[in-house]
Design a protein around this motif. Structure first.
Motif, PDB file in Angstrom:
ATOM      1  N   ALA A  16     -36.791  51.965 -15.627  1.00 37.84           N
ATOM      2  CA  ALA A  16     -36.374  51.475 -17.065  1.00 37.84           C
ATOM      3  C   ALA A  16     -35.328  52.687 -17.672  1.00 37.84           C
ATOM      4  N   ASP A  17     -35.968  53.709 -17.423  1.00 41.01           N
ATOM      5  CA  ASP A  17     -35.049  54.945 -17.864  1.00 41.01           C
ATOM      6  C   ASP A  17     -33.838  55.476 -17.004  1.00 41.01           C
ATOM      7  N   GLU A  18     -33.286  54.464 -16.227  1.00 39.74           N
ATOM      8  CA  GLU A  18     -32.021  54.848 -15.545  1.00 39.74           C
ATOM      9  C   GLU A  18     -30.943  53.711 -16.190  1.00 39.74           C
ATOM     10  N   ARG A  19     -29.790  54.137 -16.227  1.00 42.28           N
ATOM     11  CA  ARG A  19     -28.411  53.762 -17.084  1.00 42.28           C
ATOM     12  C   ARG A  19     -28.004  52.612 -16.045  1.00 42.28           C
ATOM     13  N   GLY A  20     -28.183  51.284 -16.225  1.00 46.28           N
ATOM     14  CA  GLY A  20     -27.667  50.350 -15.292  1.00 46.28           C
ATOM     15  C   GLY A  20     -28.383  49.043 -15.696  1.00 46.28           C
ATOM     16  N   VAL A  21     -27.911  48.000 -14.589  1.00 46.63           N
ATOM     17  CA  VAL A  21     -28.417  46.737 -14.653  1.00 46.63           C
ATOM     18  C   VAL A  21     -28.437  46.171 -13.352  1.00 46.63           C
ATOM     19  N   ALA A  22     -29.369  45.129 -13.225  1.00 48.13           N
ATOM     20  CA  ALA A  22     -29.451  44.310 -11.981  1.00 48.13           C
ATOM     21  C   ALA A  22     -28.878  42.966 -12.189  1.00 48.13           C
ATOM     22  N   ILE A  23     -28.110  42.559 -11.308  1.00 45.40           N
ATOM     23  CA  ILE A  23     -27.457  41.323 -11.409  1.00 45.40           C
ATOM     24  C   ILE A  23     -27.467  40.595 -10.003  1.00 45.40           C
ATOM     25  N   ASP A  24     -28.121  39.453 -10.016  1.00 40.56           N
ATOM     26  CA  ASP A  24     -28.312  38.590  -8.952  1.00 40.56           C
ATOM     27  C   ASP A  24     -27.137  38.352  -7.978  1.00 40.56           C
ATOM     28  N   ILE A  25     -27.169  38.368  -6.889  1.00 36.10           N
ATOM     29  CA  ILE A  25     -25.675  38.154  -6.095  1.00 36.10           C
ATOM     30  C   ILE A  25     -25.438  36.459  -5.919  1.00 36.10           C
ATOM     31  N   ASP A  26     -26.369  35.831  -6.074  1.00 32.81           N
ATOM     32  CA  ASP A  26     -26.228  34.223  -6.074  1.00 32.81           C
ATOM     33  C   ASP A  26     -25.411  33.646  -7.245  1.00 32.81           C
ATOM     34  N   GLN A  27     -24.267  34.200  -7.109  1.00 28.76           N
ATOM     35  CA  GLN A  27     -22.797  33.481  -8.010  1.00 28.76           C
ATOM     36  C   GLN A  27     -21.579  34.215  -7.639  1.00 28.76           C
ATOM     37  N   ASN A  28     -20.797  33.798  -8.085  1.00 26.29           N
ATOM     38  CA  ASN A  28     -19.352  34.183  -7.445  1.00 26.29           C
ATOM     39  C   ASN A  28     -19.005  35.790  -8.116  1.00 26.29           C
ATOM     40  N   ILE A  29     -17.977  36.295  -7.367  1.00 19.12           N
ATOM     41  CA  ILE A  29     -17.624  37.758  -7.725  1.00 19.12           C
ATOM     42  C   ILE A  29     -17.290  37.835  -9.252  1.00 19.12           C
ATOM     43  N   ASP A  30     -16.386  36.797  -9.669  1.00 17.45           N
ATOM     44  CA  ASP A  30     -16.222  36.784 -11.108  1.00 17.45           C
ATOM     45  C   ASP A  30     -17.012  36.917 -11.982  1.00 17.45           C
ATOM     46  N   SER A  31     -18.066  36.049 -11.667  1.00 21.69           N
ATOM     47  CA  SER A  31     -19.254  35.766 -12.726  1.00 21.69           C
ATOM     48  C   SER A  31     -20.071  37.205 -12.565  1.00 21.69           C
ATOM     49  N   ILE A  32     -20.285  37.801 -11.527  1.00 24.41           N
ATOM     50  CA  ILE A  32     -20.963  39.273 -11.596  1.00 24.41           C
ATOM     51  C   ILE A  32     -20.246  40.202 -12.353  1.00 24.41           C
ATOM     52  N   VAL A  33     -18.815  40.115 -12.252  1.00 23.85           N
ATOM     53  CA  VAL A  33     -18.123  41.350 -12.713  1.00 23.85           C
ATOM     54  C   VAL A  33     -18.170  41.037 -14.479  1.00 23.85           C
ATOM     55  N   ASP A  34     -18.124  39.722 -14.825  1.00 19.34           N
ATOM     56  CA  ASP A  34     -18.075  39.302 -16.120  1.00 19.34           C
ATOM     57  C   ASP A  34     -19.456  39.754 -16.837  1.00 19.34           C
ATOM     58  N   THR A  35     -20.565  39.494 -16.056  1.00 22.37           N
ATOM     59  CA  THR A  35     -21.856  39.590 -16.647  1.00 22.37           C
ATOM     60  C   THR A  35     -21.898  41.341 -16.800  1.00 22.37           C
ATOM     61  N   TYR A  36     -21.676  41.809 -15.610  1.00 26.08           N
ATOM     62  CA  TYR A  36     -21.559  43.693 -15.807  1.00 26.08           C
ATOM     63  C   TYR A  36     -20.836  44.011 -16.980  1.00 26.08           C
ATOM     64  N   VAL A  37     -19.461  43.617 -17.174  1.00 25.92           N
ATOM     65  CA  VAL A  37     -18.657  43.969 -18.355  1.00 25.92           C
ATOM     66  C   VAL A  37     -19.390  43.473 -19.703  1.00 25.92           C
ATOM     67  N   THR A  38     -19.922  42.522 -19.859  1.00 30.27           N
ATOM     68  CA  THR A  38     -20.354  41.851 -20.885  1.00 30.27           C
ATOM     69  C   THR A  38     -21.616  42.864 -21.283  1.00 30.27           C
ATOM     70  N   SER A  39     -22.416  43.153 -20.411  1.00 25.29           N
ATOM     71  CA  SER A  39     -23.532  43.974 -20.539  1.00 25.29           C
ATOM     72  C   SER A  39     -23.190  45.101 -21.115  1.00 25.29           C
ATOM     73  N   ALA A  40     -22.253  46.057 -20.545  1.00 21.49           N
ATOM     74  CA  ALA A  40     -21.682  47.279 -20.795  1.00 21.49           C
ATOM     75  C   ALA A  40     -21.168  47.286 -22.016  1.00 21.49           C
ATOM     76  N   GLU A  41     -20.463  46.374 -22.387  1.00 20.50           N
ATOM     77  CA  GLU A  41     -19.692  46.201 -23.782  1.00 20.50           C
ATOM     78  C   GLU A  41     -20.715  45.886 -25.039  1.00 20.50           C
ATOM     79  N   ALA A  42     -21.855  45.265 -24.663  1.00 23.77           N
ATOM     80  CA  ALA A  42     -22.968  45.067 -25.605  1.00 23.77           C
ATOM     81  C   ALA A  42     -23.754  46.037 -25.902  1.00 23.77           C
ATOM     82  N   ASN A  43     -23.749  47.224 -24.911  1.00 23.49           N
ATOM     83  CA  ASN A  43     -24.530  48.348 -25.027  1.00 23.49           C
ATOM     84  C   ASN A  43     -23.859  49.354 -24.510  1.00 23.49           C
ATOM     85  N   PRO A  44     -22.662  50.040 -24.818  1.00 25.15           N
ATOM     86  CA  PRO A  44     -22.000  50.927 -24.378  1.00 25.15           C
ATOM     87  C   PRO A  44     -22.635  52.285 -24.108  1.00 25.15           C
TER      88      PRO A  44
END
Length: 171
Positions: free
Chosen positions: A137-165
């Motif tokens: 919980a105290d580490e900066r980051g996010v876990a994303i499931d790989i059971d989706q395409n690459i663009d969706s993983i990247v989109d999810t990460y970027v959206t998460s980072a933008e929401a909580n920069p």
């Protein structure tokens, strides 16, 4: 995004592919931790032997130095399986963020089996899952499931980072 990002996970989770796509999206440099292994580490893994902490230490130091040199942005693919490995990277670059590519062992095993010629044999996947310590919980980051395409993983990460920069939460 101004902090370097480490795309982490077990072998076969897609770190290099997702990392390269994320770096391209963010227009920052990309590096693959596989390229930082000394020949002795590659020989050991090729022989089906898992690396130990002593083997990993100089490798992680080199990766940490790369991260420190890319404080304005960069993406590194690196297994970073244990908390202490991530702490070692943070010793070089305190604001590094992690994207943990998580997935079921059978899914990752199938992916890994489709990579002929890679120095990391599928036989070591079980040891990687035993070693893996998910982000805390105290580490900066996010876990994303790989059971989706690459663009969706990247989109999810970027959206998460933008929401909580400033302080990404583990999800």
């Amino acid at each position: 995004m101004a902090s370097p990002i480490v795309v982490m996970g077990v072998s076969g989770s897609g770190k290099s592919t997702v990392g390269a796509a994320l770096a391209q999206r963010l227009r920052v440099p990309f590096a693959d931790a596989d390229d930082f292994h000394p020949p002795a580490n590659i020989a050991k893994m090729t022989a089906g032997e898992a690396l130990n902490d002593d083997d990993r230490y100089p490798w992680l130091e080199a990766i940490g130095e790369w991260l420190a040199g890319h404080r304005e942005g960069g993406v590194m693919s690196c297994s970073a399986l244990k908390r202490k490995y991530r702490d070692q990277l943070r010793n070089h670059c305190a604001d590094v963020e992690f994207l943990h590519l998580s997935g079921a062992p059978d899914t990752i095993g199938k992916r890994q089996a489709s990579r002929p010629g890679h120095f990391m044999p599928a036989s070591l996947l079980e040891s990687q899952f035993r070693t893996l310590e998910p982000l805390e919980a105290d580490e900066r980051g996010v876990a994303i499931d790989i059971d989706q395409n690459i663009d969706s993983i990247v989109d999810t990460y970027v959206t998460s980072a933008e929401a909580n920069p400033t302080e990404q939460e583990n999800s």
